[in-house]
Design an enzyme around this catalytic site. Structure first.
Site, PDB file in Angstrom:
ATOM      1  N   HIS A 116     -26.388  55.575  42.189  1.00 23.98           N
ATOM      2  CA  HIS A 116     -27.190  54.783  42.908  1.00 23.98           C
ATOM      3  C   HIS A 116     -27.992  54.036  42.414  1.00 23.98           C
ATOM      4  CE1 HIS A 116     -29.669  58.202  41.694  1.00 23.98           C
ATOM      5  NE2 HIS A 116     -30.495  57.205  41.673  1.00 23.98           N
TER       6      HIS A 116
ATOM      7  N   HIS B 177     -30.794  49.110  37.273  1.00 29.34           N
ATOM      8  CA  HIS B 177     -29.822  50.043  36.684  1.00 29.34           C
ATOM      9  C   HIS B 177     -29.210  51.101  37.249  1.00 29.34           C
ATOM     10  CE1 HIS B 177     -33.535  52.435  36.650  1.00 29.34           C
ATOM     11  NE2 HIS B 177     -32.537  53.214  36.273  1.00 29.34           N
TER      12      HIS B 177
END
Ligand code: 3AM
Length: 195
Positions: A42, A125
């Protein structure tokens, strides 16, 4: 409940990244890392920490308003890097300004609710692996750990995944039972469709 808010890349983007990451497992230092699994991948927008269940309705109302006020946007997973000697991550390209605006709004809404501002600067990220802390270790050990992460990040630096549309905000629950993080999407809201 331990909660965070995230954007979830679609299966095609996850599969592409998973294929690109697989060869990294054979590189130096890879076996000393705890690798995250594709099921849990995620992009975290904000970490909320422990939130009492009775605050959920308020939080959900705030997140619904944030989603409504921020546009869906195109992204791709691309490149890689590291946070010090701790985390190996895959990067994000595309309309990252929209992702950043969304993350800042989510963090703002969370801060209003909890009274605590998230002190971390947003760096989009996707966490691929974590190292045990080498803090307290000799400098040389820390340098080797960082160099190994750097080597792994370099091996993924040229990766550019397929484009996809970040179209939903997810309220995620994190369970740390058994030493493994298990993530579950409790609820999601569609981002605004501004065409
Ligand atoms: O998505 P990533 O892996 O970057 O590291 C945790 C994970 O981030 C982070 O929240 C995400 C879901 O667990 N996290 C955990 N504890 C945290 C904390 N105290 C934290 N982020 C900031 N502060």
């Amino acid at each position: 409940m331990r909660l965070f808010v995230a954007v979830l890349p679609p299966g095609e983007a996850l599969q592409g990244l998973s294929d690109a990451v697989a060869p990294l497992h054979g590189l130096p230092g890879a076996d000393r890392l705890r690798w995250t699994t594709v099921e849990g991948w995620h992009l975290t927008l904000a970490f909320l920490g422990q939130v009492p269940a009775e605050r959920l309705p308020e939080l959900e109302t705030a997140l619904a308003a944030v989603a409504e006020a921020h546009p869906a946007h195109r992204l791709r997973i691309a490149g890689a890097g590291r946070f010090g000697d701790r985390v190996l991550w895959a990067g994000v390209e595309g309309r990252t300004w929209a992702l950043r605006g969304l993350a800042e709004a989510v963090a703002g809404a969370a801060a209003e609710l909890t009274g605590e501002a998230d002190a971390f600067a947003f760096h989009p990220h996707l966490t691929l692996a974590r190292a045990g802390s080498s803090r307290g270790h000799r400098r040389a050990v820390q340098r080797v750990a960082a160099a190994e992460l750097e080597g792994l990040a370099a091996a993924l630096a040229d990766y550019r995944g397929p484009e996809w549309e970040a179209a939903e905000l997810h309220l995620m629950k994190s369970d740390l039972a058994g030493g493994f993080a298990h993530y579950e999407s409790l609820r999601s809201w569609a981002l605004a469709d501004w065409g």
